[in-house]
Motif scaffolding. Sequence first.
Motif, PDB file in Angstrom:
ATOM      1  N   GLN A 210       4.039  -2.007  -7.965  1.00 29.40           N
ATOM      2  CA  GLN A 210       4.205  -1.231  -6.738  1.00 29.40           C
ATOM      3  C   GLN A 210       3.014  -1.342  -5.798  1.00 29.40           C
ATOM      4  O   GLN A 210       3.176  -1.319  -4.589  1.00 29.40           O
ATOM      5  CB  GLN A 210       4.479   0.233  -7.079  1.00 29.40           C
ATOM      6  CG  GLN A 210       5.857   0.442  -7.630  1.00 29.40           C
ATOM      7  CD  GLN A 210       6.099   1.883  -8.050  1.00 29.40           C
ATOM      8  OE1 GLN A 210       5.172   2.672  -8.110  1.00 29.40           O
ATOM      9  NE2 GLN A 210       7.343   2.194  -8.340  1.00 29.40           N
TER      10      GLN A 210
ATOM     11  N   LEU B  89       1.031  -3.923  -5.394  1.00 27.14           N
ATOM     12  CA  LEU B  89       0.736  -5.286  -4.951  1.00 27.14           C
ATOM     13  C   LEU B  89       1.346  -5.569  -3.583  1.00 27.14           C
ATOM     14  O   LEU B  89       2.444  -5.122  -3.283  1.00 27.14           O
ATOM     15  CB  LEU B  89       1.288  -6.299  -5.961  1.00 27.14           C
ATOM     16  CG  LEU B  89       0.668  -6.270  -7.349  1.00 27.14           C
ATOM     17  CD1 LEU B  89       1.397  -7.248  -8.263  1.00 27.14           C
ATOM     18  CD2 LEU B  89      -0.809  -6.605  -7.279  1.00 27.14           C
ATOM     19  N   PRO B  90       0.659  -6.319  -2.740  1.00 25.80           N
ATOM     20  CA  PRO B  90       1.238  -6.677  -1.447  1.00 25.80           C
ATOM     21  C   PRO B  90       2.371  -7.682  -1.637  1.00 25.80           C
ATOM     22  O   PRO B  90       2.403  -8.442  -2.600  1.00 25.80           O
ATOM     23  CB  PRO B  90       0.064  -7.319  -0.695  1.00 25.80           C
ATOM     24  CG  PRO B  90      -0.851  -7.802  -1.763  1.00 25.80           C
ATOM     25  CD  PRO B  90      -0.678  -6.863  -2.925  1.00 25.80           C
ATOM     26  N   ARG B  91       3.315  -7.661  -0.714  1.00 22.61           N
ATOM     27  CA  ARG B  91       4.430  -8.608  -0.766  1.00 22.61           C
ATOM     28  C   ARG B  91       3.925  -9.992  -0.361  1.00 22.61           C
ATOM     29  O   ARG B  91       3.123 -10.117   0.563  1.00 22.61           O
ATOM     30  CB  ARG B  91       5.545  -8.168   0.167  1.00 22.61           C
ATOM     31  CG  ARG B  91       6.163  -6.837  -0.256  1.00 22.61           C
ATOM     32  CD  ARG B  91       7.348  -6.498   0.595  1.00 22.61           C
ATOM     33  NE  ARG B  91       8.488  -7.350   0.322  1.00 22.61           N
ATOM     34  CZ  ARG B  91       9.355  -7.164  -0.666  1.00 22.61           C
ATOM     35  NH1 ARG B  91       9.199  -6.173  -1.486  1.00 22.61           N
ATOM     36  NH2 ARG B  91      10.370  -7.984  -0.827  1.00 22.61           N
TER      37      ARG B  91
ATOM     38  N   GLU C 207      14.047  -9.430   2.878  1.00 21.53           N
ATOM     39  CA  GLU C 207      12.603  -9.265   3.091  1.00 21.53           C
ATOM     40  C   GLU C 207      12.356  -8.358   4.290  1.00 21.53           C
ATOM     41  O   GLU C 207      11.501  -7.475   4.252  1.00 21.53           O
ATOM     42  CB  GLU C 207      11.944 -10.623   3.295  1.00 21.53           C
ATOM     43  CG  GLU C 207      10.460 -10.577   3.495  1.00 21.53           C
ATOM     44  CD  GLU C 207       9.698 -10.067   2.274  1.00 21.53           C
ATOM     45  OE1 GLU C 207       8.584  -9.559   2.463  1.00 21.53           O
ATOM     46  OE2 GLU C 207      10.209 -10.170   1.154  1.00 21.53           O
TER      47      GLU C 207
ATOM     48  N   ALA D 210      10.613  -4.675   4.194  1.00 19.36           N
ATOM     49  CA  ALA D 210       9.429  -4.396   4.996  1.00 19.36           C
ATOM     50  C   ALA D 210       9.621  -3.123   5.813  1.00 19.36           C
ATOM     51  O   ALA D 210       8.698  -2.313   5.955  1.00 19.36           O
ATOM     52  CB  ALA D 210       9.112  -5.577   5.905  1.00 19.36           C
TER      53      ALA D 210
END
Length: 79
Positions: free
Chosen positions: A15, A17-19, A71, A75
């Motif tokens: 959770q 971590l950046p995408r 995606e 976002a």
Amino acid sequence: MSRRASLKSLAHNFQGLPRLPLPPLADTLERYRRSVRHLKRKEVVDKHFETVMRFESGIGLQLHSELVAREAAAAISGE
């Protein structure tokens, strides 16, 4: 630890971590082509590349569009 608890723990760790960015389909397929180019005889590779080209202009394009939409939705929702 049970499998369910392990998966829950793993999901919790991801959770924060950046995408990662979604690369263009053409870039991904070019990297793939370079990786398989040396694995077989030229005739086999050429035939395989024809399949990759059909994928790129057919179902691959559709699937990539769906990934881009997912995606974008993720976002917006902050997932």
